[in-house]
Write an enzyme that holds these catalytic residues in place. Sequence first.
Site, PDB file in Angstrom:
ATOM      1  N   THR A  72       0.857  -1.196   0.000  1.00 35.86           N
ATOM      2  CA  THR A  72       0.000   0.000   0.000  1.00 35.86           C
ATOM      3  C   THR A  72       0.887   1.238   0.000  1.00 35.86           C
ATOM      4  O   THR A  72       0.693   2.168  -0.802  1.00 35.86           O
ATOM      5  CB  THR A  72      -0.939  -0.012   1.222  1.00 35.86           C
ATOM      6  OG1 THR A  72      -1.801  -1.146   1.113  1.00 35.86           O
ATOM      7  CG2 THR A  72      -1.769   1.256   1.302  1.00 35.86           C
ATOM      8  N   ASN A 152      -5.596  -9.605  -7.762  1.00 37.71           N
ATOM      9  CA  ASN A 152      -5.784 -10.198  -6.442  1.00 37.71           C
ATOM     10  C   ASN A 152      -7.164 -10.835  -6.325  1.00 37.71           C
ATOM     11  O   ASN A 152      -7.403 -11.634  -5.439  1.00 37.71           O
ATOM     12  CB  ASN A 152      -5.594  -9.159  -5.336  1.00 37.71           C
ATOM     13  CG  ASN A 152      -6.378  -7.897  -5.588  1.00 37.71           C
ATOM     14  OD1 ASN A 152      -6.192  -7.239  -6.610  1.00 37.71           O
ATOM     15  ND2 ASN A 152      -7.266  -7.556  -4.675  1.00 37.71           N
ATOM     16  N   GLN A 180       0.655  -9.803  -6.133  1.00 36.61           N
ATOM     17  CA  GLN A 180       0.147 -11.182  -6.169  1.00 36.61           C
ATOM     18  C   GLN A 180       1.032 -12.098  -7.021  1.00 36.61           C
ATOM     19  O   GLN A 180       0.849 -13.311  -7.004  1.00 36.61           O
ATOM     20  CB  GLN A 180      -1.291 -11.192  -6.720  1.00 36.61           C
ATOM     21  CG  GLN A 180      -2.297 -10.506  -5.816  1.00 36.61           C
ATOM     22  CD  GLN A 180      -2.593 -11.299  -4.543  1.00 36.61           C
ATOM     23  OE1 GLN A 180      -2.396 -12.512  -4.489  1.00 36.61           O
ATOM     24  NE2 GLN A 180      -3.054 -10.611  -3.517  1.00 36.61           N
ATOM     25  N   SER A 200       5.045  -7.167  -1.607  1.00 36.36           N
ATOM     26  CA  SER A 200       4.738  -7.229  -0.181  1.00 36.36           C
ATOM     27  C   SER A 200       5.025  -8.628   0.349  1.00 36.36           C
ATOM     28  O   SER A 200       4.518  -9.617  -0.192  1.00 36.36           O
ATOM     29  CB  SER A 200       3.257  -6.889   0.013  1.00 36.36           C
ATOM     30  OG  SER A 200       2.959  -6.781   1.373  1.00 36.36           O
ATOM     31  N   ALA A 201       5.830  -8.716   1.432  1.00 40.20           N
ATOM     32  CA  ALA A 201       6.324 -10.023   1.896  1.00 40.20           C
ATOM     33  C   ALA A 201       5.225 -10.963   2.380  1.00 40.20           C
ATOM     34  O   ALA A 201       5.339 -12.172   2.237  1.00 40.20           O
ATOM     35  CB  ALA A 201       7.347  -9.814   3.022  1.00 40.20           C
ATOM     36  N   HIS A 202       4.142 -10.397   2.944  1.00 43.61           N
ATOM     37  CA  HIS A 202       3.144 -11.308   3.541  1.00 43.61           C
ATOM     38  C   HIS A 202       2.332 -12.070   2.502  1.00 43.61           C
ATOM     39  O   HIS A 202       1.532 -12.938   2.847  1.00 43.61           O
ATOM     40  CB  HIS A 202       2.238 -10.564   4.534  1.00 43.61           C
ATOM     41  CG  HIS A 202       1.183  -9.686   3.930  1.00 43.61           C
ATOM     42  ND1 HIS A 202      -0.107 -10.123   3.743  1.00 43.61           N
ATOM     43  CD2 HIS A 202       1.199  -8.409   3.493  1.00 43.61           C
ATOM     44  CE1 HIS A 202      -0.841  -9.141   3.230  1.00 43.61           C
ATOM     45  NE2 HIS A 202      -0.058  -8.084   3.065  1.00 43.61           N
ATOM     46  N   THR A 238      13.179   4.566  10.880  1.00 48.68           N
ATOM     47  CA  THR A 238      14.120   3.491  11.227  1.00 48.68           C
ATOM     48  C   THR A 238      13.741   2.225  10.450  1.00 48.68           C
ATOM     49  O   THR A 238      12.576   1.832  10.432  1.00 48.68           O
ATOM     50  CB  THR A 238      14.042   3.211  12.752  1.00 48.68           C
ATOM     51  OG1 THR A 238      14.382   4.421  13.421  1.00 48.68           O
ATOM     52  CG2 THR A 238      14.981   2.093  13.160  1.00 48.68           C
ATOM     53  N   CYS A 326      -9.463  -6.231   1.228  1.00 46.61           N
ATOM     54  CA  CYS A 326      -9.715  -4.839   1.579  1.00 46.61           C
ATOM     55  C   CYS A 326     -11.174  -4.454   1.376  1.00 46.61           C
ATOM     56  O   CYS A 326     -11.649  -3.527   1.996  1.00 46.61           O
ATOM     57  CB  CYS A 326      -8.820  -3.930   0.750  1.00 46.61           C
ATOM     58  SG  CYS A 326      -7.167  -4.570   0.624  1.00 46.61           S
TER      59      CYS A 326
END
Length: 380
Positions: A72, A152, A180, A200-202, A238, A326
């Site tokens: 996002t 997606n 995706q 996106s890693a997830h 960070t 979403c």
Amino acid sequence: MPKIYLDYASTTPVDPEVIAAMIPYFQGHFGNASSPHAYGRDAHQALEESRECLARLIGAQSREIIFTSGATEANNHALLGTARVHKDKGKHIIISAVEHHSVLEPAEYLRKNEGFEVTVVGVDQHGLVDPREIAGAIREDTVLVAVMCASNEIGTVQPITEIGAITQKHKVLFLVDAVQAVGHIPIDVNELKADLLSLSAHKFYGPKGIGALFIRGETDIAPFLLGGDQEGGRRASTQNVCGAVGLAKALEMCGQWMKREAVNQTKLRNRLLSEVPRLISGVKVNGHKTHRLPNNAHFAFEHIQGESLLMGLDQSGIAVSMGSACTAGAMEPSHVLRAIGLPDELAMGALRVTLGRWTTTEQIDYFLEQLPALVKNLRA
Ligand SMILES: Cc1ncc(COP(=O)(O)O)c(C=O)c1O
């Protein structure tokens, strides 16, 4: 009762090997990657190794990668950061009608608040964008084209390479939301001719809260978060070293699993695509037959509310989705299903089944056992 997860497009469990790779960076090597002491140097080294690993796996240079909190943020950064910097060249952007909300919303924001014009290019009944329509929509003042790699919702894989050739010829920036696709099908930023690419890693067995944006070479882009000079001054805050380590490890593992997984998932997925309409009447299969993610099956049921179906399956221990995580819970039919021409009544009966690394034949058998009776009950 079994507990079966068939919603891998929403998110994936973190692979145990990924967790093992991350653990040292929560404790022993917990330093701030910007600190000049040994703890900081350890963290910095892990961060840069992760960046190099990710870059290598998608055909990029490590200086072309910035880590973000997810896709996002990467999509918002790509759209707002490039549109604003290039606004003197023009204020026109092109997106496809099936983009994720994290692309649609910043495009709409630019239109409403910053005077941009947005052309939305439609798709055919399988969800495919026609590259010729992109070519036809490009104007003198176009600064950015955004087309996602794979849907997606319905799993359709777009002709990104062809679209990239067009944007390259017209010297227009090209953003590819590859969320995706990354980790599931081969992705190379040069083959796709992407100038910007989000991931996106997830979505590929890594942790939540970490993603990345690829920014080609010298592409001019405004920073998104202002503050410190992390990520080469392009994203303050960070750095999430544990997340970056997890992301890189997860993607590396996907490289090893990809071929085998694609074969297994395609086999199980094809079984769903043929069995569901055979067992149940009044079902439409959505998405492209061949240009499709290996793990995606998507249906629309006549005379059924997708939410009731979802809840009924949940009571049988099966987790599925109506479409994008979403918009789950929203009563509006999905914009993707509207874009492929599904009438609203049918679009409200949507069911997305997405498979993953740990999906078994027995789980699909159980799903196919439970579904017909549930649909019959709901229709009654
Ligand atoms: C195609 C697509 N783009 C972007 C996103 C947003 O990703 P994130 O959850 O990392 O913010 C998603 C998540 O579902 C997605 O499927």
